[in-house]
Design a protein around this motif. Structure first.
Motif, PDB file in Angstrom:
ATOM      1  N   ALA A  80       0.816  -1.212   0.000  1.00 22.05           N
ATOM      2  CA  ALA A  80       0.000   0.000   0.000  1.00 22.05           C
ATOM      3  C   ALA A  80       0.852   1.266   0.000  1.00 22.05           C
ATOM      4  CB  ALA A  80      -0.946   0.008   1.196  1.00 22.05           C
ATOM      5  N   SER A  81       1.804   1.337  -0.931  1.00 24.70           N
ATOM      6  CA  SER A  81       2.676   2.501  -0.983  1.00 24.70           C
ATOM      7  C   SER A  81       1.868   3.754  -1.276  1.00 24.70           C
ATOM      8  CB  SER A  81       3.755   2.325  -2.054  1.00 24.70           C
ATOM      9  OG  SER A  81       3.169   2.236  -3.336  1.00 24.70           O
ATOM     10  N   GLY A  82       2.326   4.874  -0.738  1.00 28.82           N
ATOM     11  CA  GLY A  82       1.602   6.120  -0.895  1.00 28.82           C
ATOM     12  C   GLY A  82       0.275   6.140  -0.166  1.00 28.82           C
ATOM     13  N   ALA A  83       0.080   5.160   0.732  1.00 32.34           N
ATOM     14  CA  ALA A  83      -1.161   5.037   1.510  1.00 32.34           C
ATOM     15  C   ALA A  83      -2.383   4.824   0.624  1.00 32.34           C
ATOM     16  CB  ALA A  83      -1.356   6.253   2.413  1.00 32.34           C
ATOM     17  N   ASN A  84      -2.182   4.149  -0.508  1.00 36.36           N
ATOM     18  CA  ASN A  84      -3.287   3.796  -1.401  1.00 36.36           C
ATOM     19  C   ASN A  84      -3.529   2.295  -1.338  1.00 36.36           C
ATOM     20  OD1 ASN A  84      -3.819   6.441  -2.641  1.00 36.36           O
ATOM     21  ND2 ASN A  84      -1.791   6.204  -3.532  1.00 36.36           N
ATOM     22  N   CYS A  85      -4.785   1.905  -1.322  1.00 33.43           N
ATOM     23  CA  CYS A  85      -5.136   0.497  -1.159  1.00 33.43           C
ATOM     24  C   CYS A  85      -5.009  -0.272  -2.470  1.00 33.43           C
ATOM     25  CB  CYS A  85      -6.562   0.377  -0.628  1.00 33.43           C
ATOM     26  SG  CYS A  85      -7.065  -1.322  -0.299  1.00 33.43           S
ATOM     27  N   HIS A  86      -4.351  -1.444  -2.397  1.00 32.13           N
ATOM     28  CA  HIS A  86      -4.239  -2.372  -3.520  1.00 32.13           C
ATOM     29  C   HIS A  86      -4.294  -3.780  -2.941  1.00 32.13           C
ATOM     30  CE1 HIS A  86      -2.770   1.101  -5.825  1.00 32.13           C
ATOM     31  NE2 HIS A  86      -1.874   1.287  -4.860  1.00 32.13           N
ATOM     32  N   MET A  87      -4.060  -4.805  -3.762  1.00 34.54           N
ATOM     33  CA  MET A  87      -3.937  -6.157  -3.236  1.00 34.54           C
ATOM     34  C   MET A  87      -2.848  -6.180  -2.169  1.00 34.54           C
ATOM     35  SD  MET A  87      -2.998  -9.789  -5.126  1.00 34.54           S
ATOM     36  CE  MET A  87      -4.375  -9.791  -6.259  1.00 34.54           C
ATOM     37  N   SER A  88      -3.081  -6.931  -1.100  1.00 39.45           N
ATOM     38  CA  SER A  88      -2.154  -6.909   0.029  1.00 39.45           C
ATOM     39  C   SER A  88      -0.811  -7.536  -0.306  1.00 39.45           C
ATOM     40  CB  SER A  88      -2.757  -7.647   1.225  1.00 39.45           C
ATOM     41  OG  SER A  88      -2.769  -9.045   0.992  1.00 39.45           O
ATOM     42  N   SER A  89       0.213  -7.074   0.390  1.00 41.95           N
ATOM     43  CA  SER A  89       1.556  -7.616   0.213  1.00 41.95           C
ATOM     44  C   SER A  89       1.600  -9.101   0.573  1.00 41.95           C
ATOM     45  CB  SER A  89       2.545  -6.829   1.075  1.00 41.95           C
ATOM     46  OG  SER A  89       3.853  -7.309   0.919  1.00 41.95           O
ATOM     47  N   VAL A  90       0.920  -9.480   1.650  1.00 41.35           N
ATOM     48  CA  VAL A  90       0.886 -10.890   2.050  1.00 41.35           C
ATOM     49  C   VAL A  90       0.213 -11.741   0.972  1.00 41.35           C
ATOM     50  CG1 VAL A  90      -0.083 -12.526   3.709  1.00 41.35           C
ATOM     51  CG2 VAL A  90       0.969 -10.420   4.525  1.00 41.35           C
ATOM     52  N   SER A 108       4.315  -2.289   6.191  1.00 37.35           N
ATOM     53  CA  SER A 108       4.190  -0.897   6.605  1.00 37.35           C
ATOM     54  C   SER A 108       3.516  -0.843   7.967  1.00 37.35           C
ATOM     55  CB  SER A 108       3.371  -0.118   5.579  1.00 37.35           C
ATOM     56  OG  SER A 108       2.977   1.132   6.097  1.00 37.35           O
ATOM     57  N   CYS A 109       4.063  -0.042   8.856  1.00 32.43           N
ATOM     58  CA  CYS A 109       3.515   0.062  10.218  1.00 32.43           C
ATOM     59  C   CYS A 109       2.264   0.936  10.278  1.00 32.43           C
ATOM     60  CB  CYS A 109       4.565   0.627  11.164  1.00 32.43           C
ATOM     61  SG  CYS A 109       6.038  -0.419  11.339  1.00 32.43           S
ATOM     62  N   ARG A 110       1.923   1.564   9.178  1.00 32.65           N
ATOM     63  CA  ARG A 110       0.813   2.511   9.171  1.00 32.65           C
ATOM     64  C   ARG A 110      -0.526   1.844   9.453  1.00 32.65           C
ATOM     65  NH1 ARG A 110       1.315   3.828   4.167  1.00 32.65           N
ATOM     66  NH2 ARG A 110       0.152   1.952   3.635  1.00 32.65           N
ATOM     67  N   ASP A 111      -0.727   0.616   8.945  1.00 32.70           N
ATOM     68  CA  ASP A 111      -2.071   0.058   8.877  1.00 32.70           C
ATOM     69  C   ASP A 111      -2.388  -1.030   9.902  1.00 32.70           C
ATOM     70  OD1 ASP A 111      -2.506   1.653   6.546  1.00 32.70           O
ATOM     71  OD2 ASP A 111      -1.412   0.160   5.386  1.00 32.70           O
ATOM     72  N   LYS A 112      -1.386  -1.550  10.587  1.00 35.43           N
ATOM     73  CA  LYS A 112      -1.637  -2.679  11.493  1.00 35.43           C
ATOM     74  C   LYS A 112      -0.889  -2.493  12.806  1.00 35.43           C
ATOM     75  CE  LYS A 112      -2.166  -5.963   7.669  1.00 35.43           C
ATOM     76  NZ  LYS A 112      -1.634  -7.184   7.024  1.00 35.43           N
ATOM     77  N   GLN A 118       2.733  -9.325  13.819  1.00 33.35           N
ATOM     78  CA  GLN A 118       3.405 -10.564  14.219  1.00 33.35           C
ATOM     79  C   GLN A 118       2.707 -11.784  13.630  1.00 33.35           C
ATOM     80  OE1 GLN A 118       5.108 -10.342  18.568  1.00 33.35           O
ATOM     81  NE2 GLN A 118       3.420  -8.872  18.417  1.00 33.35           N
ATOM     82  N   GLY A 119       1.381 -11.728  13.532  1.00 38.69           N
ATOM     83  CA  GLY A 119       0.647 -12.822  12.893  1.00 38.69           C
ATOM     84  C   GLY A 119       0.973 -12.929  11.418  1.00 38.69           C
ATOM     85  N   ASP A 120       1.090 -11.784  10.741  1.00 43.98           N
ATOM     86  CA  ASP A 120       1.448 -11.785   9.317  1.00 43.98           C
ATOM     87  C   ASP A 120       2.848 -12.359   9.099  1.00 43.98           C
ATOM     88  OD1 ASP A 120      -0.945 -10.799   8.439  1.00 43.98           O
ATOM     89  OD2 ASP A 120      -0.234  -8.761   8.065  1.00 43.98           O
ATOM     90  N   VAL A 121       3.770 -12.052   9.996  1.00 42.58           N
ATOM     91  CA  VAL A 121       5.138 -12.571   9.864  1.00 42.58           C
ATOM     92  C   VAL A 121       5.136 -14.097   9.920  1.00 42.58           C
ATOM     93  CG1 VAL A 121       7.391 -12.719  11.008  1.00 42.58           C
ATOM     94  CG2 VAL A 121       6.280 -10.489  10.727  1.00 42.58           C
ATOM     95  N   LEU A 122       4.404 -14.653  10.878  1.00 36.92           N
ATOM     96  CA  LEU A 122       4.338 -16.114  10.985  1.00 36.92           C
ATOM     97  C   LEU A 122       3.650 -16.713   9.761  1.00 36.92           C
ATOM     98  CD1 LEU A 122       3.424 -16.802  14.739  1.00 36.92           C
ATOM     99  CD2 LEU A 122       5.670 -16.829  13.638  1.00 36.92           C
ATOM    100  N   GLY A 123       2.545 -16.097   9.333  1.00 38.80           N
ATOM    101  CA  GLY A 123       1.825 -16.623   8.173  1.00 38.80           C
ATOM    102  C   GLY A 123       2.651 -16.569   6.905  1.00 38.80           C
TER     103      GLY A 123
END
Length: 370
Positions: A80-90, A108-112, A118-123
């Motif tokens: 979500a660069s530029g704070a614009n929504c797209h398909m998620s990085s994960v 990005s620390c902005r949204d979560k 930490q859950g995304d890192v494990l997944g």
């Protein structure tokens, strides 16, 4: 050499059991991924960015990734660069790992908050993601939904520390134990071109202390400034503690360059670059040539371990840029090779799903396997 299940020899840095399988562990390596292996071998690495689609169609990701085949060592999944929504990085990383690509998960620390991160890192690690790039993120006011509530529970520095603790100490920030830690190669972003310039090498040192093992820089359009930065980095011995990749990319036109310089914080474009583009008959081609010239300069700077090619809406130029700059120095990165039996599988599947009248799928299978 051992052949894989399709009868072909595996490529360098590929698991013979399948392209979607992790590599065998290596001593002193943090991850089971290809990017870390390339860098630790001292080879000049090339990474790029896949700009996410505004779509739920996986083919939109695969088509964008295919243009990089055989030219890059890893692909950043932009968050979500530029704070614009797209398909998620994960989500993008999930698709890329299925096909054998080496993705870099941008967080990005902005949204979560820290729980979700930490859950995304494990997944992500469970899906085979071996590289994570830790970013603070642009403010929501920069995007097309400025009314969104920013989180910023962590920043890039504390995010690095968080993932390092998860990996090296097998625990969450709460202290609770992780049964299988994420084996990931940790990265961060740097900007040698933003003031205060004297502070920038010290900020890199802090990110290394927090856990960064590789860094990708902001766009480099001012090579003398980057050389001065790298001199200070070498004086501090930081190039021996972290792999430094210079960010590069083509400019579409002088007009584009002026707009970026005025509207995108942190990107420094000298007047000489704009004048060069203005004087060109074909500005887009000149922008590509400028990028190649910059690569040819930065790849010989002591302490630079690779390049990160950012070609927003010019992804088709990445192969040409990497080829004409000889950034790979004759090396060919891993590329997805189509299985020789894929057409056969597709044909059989079509017959099973659409059998001739009076013929059951079971009879087709028995006939093929008899």
């Amino acid at each position: 050499m051992t052949s894989d299940s399709n009868g072909r020899p595996p490529q360098p840095d590929e698991n013979p059991s399948g392209i979607d399988q992790p590599l065998e562990p290596q001593e002193d390596h943090s991850s089971l991924g290809r990017l870390e292996r390339v860098l630790r071998r001292g080879e000049f690495a090339v990474t790029t960015e896949l700009n996410p689609p505004d779509s739920a169609n996986p083919n939109d990701v695969y088509e964008r990734a295919a243009v990089f085949d055989g030219w890059v060592d890893a692909i950043n999944a932009v968050d979500a660069s530029g704070a614009n929504c797209h398909m998620s990085s994960v989500g993008i990383c999930s698709l890329l790992t299925r096909m054998g690509y080496a993705p870099v998960l941008q967080i990005s620390c902005r949204d979560k908050n820290r729980i979700a991160i930490q859950g995304d890192v494990l997944g992500a690690a469970a899906m085979g993601v071996a590289n994570i790039l830790c970013l603070t993120g642009d403010g929501v006011q920069a995007g097309d939904q400025p009314g969104a509530k920013p989180v910023f529970d962590l920043d890039s520095m504390s995010l690095l520390e968080t993932v390092r603790i998860m990996r090296d100490e097998s625990r969450f920030l709460s202290g609770r134990k992780i049964t299988s830690p994420p084996n990931v190669f940790l990265g961060a972003a740097i900007n040698p071109f933003a003031p205060p310039f004297d502070f920038r090498p010290h900020r890199l040192a802090k990110k290394i202390e927090a856990g960064a093992q590789f860094v990708q820089s902001q766009y480099c359009f001012d090579v003398p400034m980057f050389k001065e930065y790298m001199k200070r980095v070498r004086d501090m011995g930081l190039h021996e503690k972290c792999y430094i990749m210079a960010g590069v990319g083509p400019l579409a036109s002088a007009k584009t360059a002026r707009w970026i310089r005025s509207n995108v914080p942190g990107i420094h474009i000298p007047d000489a670059v704009i004048k060069r583009l203005e004087g060109a008959e074909k500005q887009k081609e000149e922008g590509k040539r400028l990028c190649i010239d910059i690569i040819n300069e930065v790849k010989d700077i002591e302490g630079v371990s690779g390049i990160h090619v950012m070609a927003y809406r010019q992804e088709e130029f990445v192969a040409e840029i990497v080829s004409e700059s000889d950034a790979l120095k004759g090396r060919r990165p891993w590329t997805r090779e189509v299985r020789y039996d894929e057409p056969i599988v597709a044909e059989r599947l079509e017959e099973i799903l659409n059998p001739e009248e009076g013929v059951t799928p079971q009879e087709i299978i028995e006939e093929r396997t008899s």
